[in-house]
Design a protein around this motif. Structure first.
Motif, mmCIF file in Angstrom:
data_model
loop_
_atom_site.group_PDB
_atom_site.id
_atom_site.type_symbol
_atom_site.label_atom_id
_atom_site.label_comp_id
_atom_site.label_asym_id
_atom_site.label_seq_id
_atom_site.Cartn_x
_atom_site.Cartn_y
_atom_site.Cartn_z
ATOM 1 N N PRO A 139 0.803 -1.226 0.000
ATOM 2 C CA PRO A 139 0.000 0.000 0.000
ATOM 3 C C PRO A 139 0.838 1.278 0.000
ATOM 4 O O PRO A 139 0.394 2.307 -0.503
ATOM 5 C CB PRO A 139 -0.842 -0.125 1.271
ATOM 6 C CG PRO A 139 -0.120 -1.090 2.139
ATOM 7 C CD PRO A 139 0.576 -2.039 1.211
ATOM 8 N N GLN A 140 2.035 1.215 0.553
ATOM 9 C CA GLN A 140 2.900 2.402 0.564
ATOM 10 C C GLN A 140 3.285 2.788 -0.862
ATOM 11 O O GLN A 140 3.205 3.963 -1.246
ATOM 12 C CB GLN A 140 4.155 2.127 1.395
ATOM 13 C CG GLN A 140 5.100 3.312 1.503
ATOM 14 C CD GLN A 140 6.307 3.017 2.385
ATOM 15 O OE1 GLN A 140 6.516 1.872 2.806
ATOM 16 N NE2 GLN A 140 7.101 4.030 2.665
ATOM 17 N N GLN A 141 3.684 1.823 -1.657
ATOM 18 C CA GLN A 141 4.017 2.095 -3.059
ATOM 19 C C GLN A 141 2.792 2.633 -3.798
ATOM 20 O O GLN A 141 2.897 3.530 -4.640
ATOM 21 C CB GLN A 141 4.514 0.828 -3.745
ATOM 22 C CG GLN A 141 4.850 1.038 -5.223
ATOM 23 C CD GLN A 141 4.831 -0.252 -6.021
ATOM 24 O OE1 GLN A 141 4.042 -1.146 -5.757
ATOM 25 N NE2 GLN A 141 5.719 -0.343 -7.004
ATOM 26 N N ALA A 142 1.609 2.094 -3.470
ATOM 27 C CA ALA A 142 0.385 2.529 -4.140
ATOM 28 C C ALA A 142 0.123 4.012 -3.906
ATOM 29 O O ALA A 142 -0.298 4.724 -4.827
ATOM 30 C CB ALA A 142 -0.794 1.700 -3.652
ATOM 31 N N LEU A 143 0.376 4.488 -2.698
ATOM 32 C CA LEU A 143 0.157 5.902 -2.427
ATOM 33 C C LEU A 143 1.125 6.776 -3.225
ATOM 34 O O LEU A 143 0.751 7.859 -3.696
ATOM 35 C CB LEU A 143 0.282 6.182 -0.924
ATOM 36 C CG LEU A 143 -0.137 7.580 -0.474
ATOM 37 C CD1 LEU A 143 -1.546 7.924 -0.925
ATOM 38 C CD2 LEU A 143 -0.029 7.715 1.047
ATOM 39 N N HIS A 144 2.345 6.310 -3.419
ATOM 40 C CA HIS A 144 3.294 7.045 -4.257
ATOM 41 C C HIS A 144 2.792 7.124 -5.696
ATOM 42 O O HIS A 144 2.940 8.167 -6.360
ATOM 43 C CB HIS A 144 4.668 6.375 -4.211
ATOM 44 C CG HIS A 144 5.468 6.707 -2.988
ATOM 45 N ND1 HIS A 144 6.414 7.712 -2.955
ATOM 46 C CD2 HIS A 144 5.440 6.186 -1.733
ATOM 47 C CE1 HIS A 144 6.951 7.782 -1.750
ATOM 48 N NE2 HIS A 144 6.379 6.866 -0.985
ATOM 49 N N ILE A 145 2.199 6.051 -6.193
ATOM 50 C CA ILE A 145 1.646 6.064 -7.552
ATOM 51 C C ILE A 145 0.490 7.059 -7.639
ATOM 52 O O ILE A 145 0.387 7.831 -8.607
ATOM 53 C CB ILE A 145 1.191 4.651 -7.960
ATOM 54 C CG1 ILE A 145 2.396 3.723 -8.069
ATOM 55 C CG2 ILE A 145 0.417 4.689 -9.279
ATOM 56 C CD1 ILE A 145 2.043 2.264 -8.295
ATOM 57 N N LEU A 146 -0.375 7.058 -6.638
ATOM 58 C CA LEU A 146 -1.494 8.003 -6.629
ATOM 59 C C LEU A 146 -0.985 9.437 -6.687
ATOM 60 O O LEU A 146 -1.516 10.271 -7.429
ATOM 61 C CB LEU A 146 -2.340 7.796 -5.369
ATOM 62 C CG LEU A 146 -3.127 6.490 -5.286
ATOM 63 C CD1 LEU A 146 -3.798 6.359 -3.913
ATOM 64 C CD2 LEU A 146 -4.171 6.408 -6.385
ATOM 65 N N ALA A 147 0.044 9.734 -5.917
ATOM 66 C CA ALA A 147 0.604 11.089 -5.906
ATOM 67 C C ALA A 147 1.156 11.461 -7.285
ATOM 68 O O ALA A 147 1.033 12.609 -7.727
ATOM 69 C CB ALA A 147 1.704 11.197 -4.844
ATOM 70 N N SER A 148 1.740 10.494 -7.984
ATOM 71 C CA SER A 148 2.317 10.775 -9.299
ATOM 72 C C SER A 148 1.246 11.058 -10.351
ATOM 73 O O SER A 148 1.511 11.745 -11.341
ATOM 74 C CB SER A 148 3.189 9.600 -9.766
ATOM 75 O OG SER A 148 2.393 8.490 -10.163
ATOM 76 N N LEU A 149 0.039 10.542 -10.145
ATOM 77 C CA LEU A 149 -1.061 10.741 -11.097
ATOM 78 C C LEU A 149 -1.787 12.061 -10.877
ATOM 79 O O LEU A 149 -2.540 12.513 -11.742
ATOM 80 C CB LEU A 149 -2.074 9.597 -10.971
ATOM 81 C CG LEU A 149 -1.592 8.199 -11.355
ATOM 82 C CD1 LEU A 149 -2.610 7.155 -10.923
ATOM 83 C CD2 LEU A 149 -1.342 8.110 -12.848
ATOM 84 N N LEU A 150 -1.577 12.680 -9.732
ATOM 85 C CA LEU A 150 -2.330 13.860 -9.341
ATOM 86 C C LEU A 150 -1.711 15.124 -9.937
ATOM 87 O O LEU A 150 -0.494 15.309 -9.921
ATOM 88 C CB LEU A 150 -2.352 13.954 -7.819
ATOM 89 C CG LEU A 150 -3.426 14.812 -7.150
ATOM 90 C CD1 LEU A 150 -4.818 14.304 -7.474
ATOM 91 C CD2 LEU A 150 -3.201 14.821 -5.635
ATOM 92 N N ALA A 151 -2.561 16.016 -10.437
ATOM 93 C CA ALA A 151 -2.090 17.294 -10.967
ATOM 94 C C ALA A 151 -1.695 18.230 -9.829
ATOM 95 O O ALA A 151 -2.267 18.151 -8.730
ATOM 96 C CB ALA A 151 -3.182 17.942 -11.811
#
Length: 272
Positions: A139-151
């Motif tokens: 889940p930690q890696q997943a949150l990093h991915i979410l942040a990368s997708l956000l404008a």
């Protein structure tokens, strides 16, 4: 006899073949109804909803995508389970015929969260990711991915399954050794709906800081319901429970024991 499921190579759990079980266990039951009622109450308070495009990650049976589409958003719903996605498409099509939204407002991707930087890179002004991280191996890696997708300046609505609430619930049920050993993850191959990676508020706070995300608000969902000795049987008691949940969902210490924790994060504007 329970059917079985398999984890992916990454240790994630998907829900192929479980659409009907999800519908019965979560959304045709009081706990699911309360969860949806609380989201309907909290999301307009916690988000700037300006009919901006939305990426709904792990959209499941499509309730949140429908809620957003009805409010004028163009929604891209990503869901790794083809079974769940087909269920959502059929329900959405029925609702669009009733005039709740235009069919073109909804787009679908059969994709896990990890594939979205390639398949839906955005950047997105609004991302919703509800009840997903707890089913992932990392889940930690997943949150990093979410942040990368956000404008830059965008908002992330994140809802996670609360490990602290799960521990408390196990103590209330008398599972003392399980709670003492912190053995709270869902395990085995039976189709049980205990998440494999429940997380704490501390986890989310730390990981979000690592990603450069700013926590704007947090609330607890189902802060009382899961600890009741008897579920409310009368309409007046159900209404009272909902009123209590609304009154205390953002008040310390009550929000901390919500079965789910609902967050709004923002990504800072890019430096000029």
């Amino acid at each position: 006899m329970h059917p079985t499921y398999e984890l992916t190579e990454a240790g994630d759990r998907y829900f192929d073949g479980l659409a009907d079980k999800f519908s019965r266990s979560l959304y045709q039951a009081p706990r699911g109804e309360l969860r949806l009622a609380m989201l309907d109450y909290l999301l307009p308070q916690m988000l700037r909803l300006q009919t901006q495009p939305v990426l709904d990650i792990g959209g499941g049976l499509g309730q949140l995508s429908a809620w957003l589409a009805k409010r004028g958003h163009a929604v891209t719903m990503a869901e790794p389970s083809q079974d769940m996605l087909e269920h959502a498409k059929a329900w959405h099509a029925e609702r669009s015929h009733q005039g709740d939204w235009l069919p073109e407002q909804l787009r679908y991707l059969t994709a896990p969260l990890q594939a979205l930087p390639a398949q839906a890179p955005g950047p997105w002004p609004l991302i919703t990711c509800h009840a997903v991280l707890e089913w992932l191996g990392d889940p930690q890696q997943a949150l990093h991915i979410l942040a990368s997708l956000l404008a830059p300046g965008g908002q992330l609505s994140l809802m996670v399954f609360n490990r602290d609430a799960l521990r408390f619930s196990n103590v209330v049920k008398g599972n003392l050794q399980k709670a003492l050993g912190d053995q709270l993850e869902g395990k085995g191959k039976r189709q049980r709906l205990t998440p494999i990676s429940p997380v704490t508020h501390h986890d989310i706070s730390l990981w979000a800081q690592e990603c450069g995300l700013i926590m704007e608000s947090v609330a607890g969902i189902r802060i009382f319901q899961d600890y009741l000795r008897q579920p409310p049987a009368k309409d007046i008691d159900q209404a009272a429970l909902l009123a209590l949940e609304k009154q205390y969902c953002r008040q310390d210490p009550h929000w901390r024991l919500g079965r789910y924790l609902l967050y709004t994060f923002t990504k800072p504007e890019a430096d000029v």
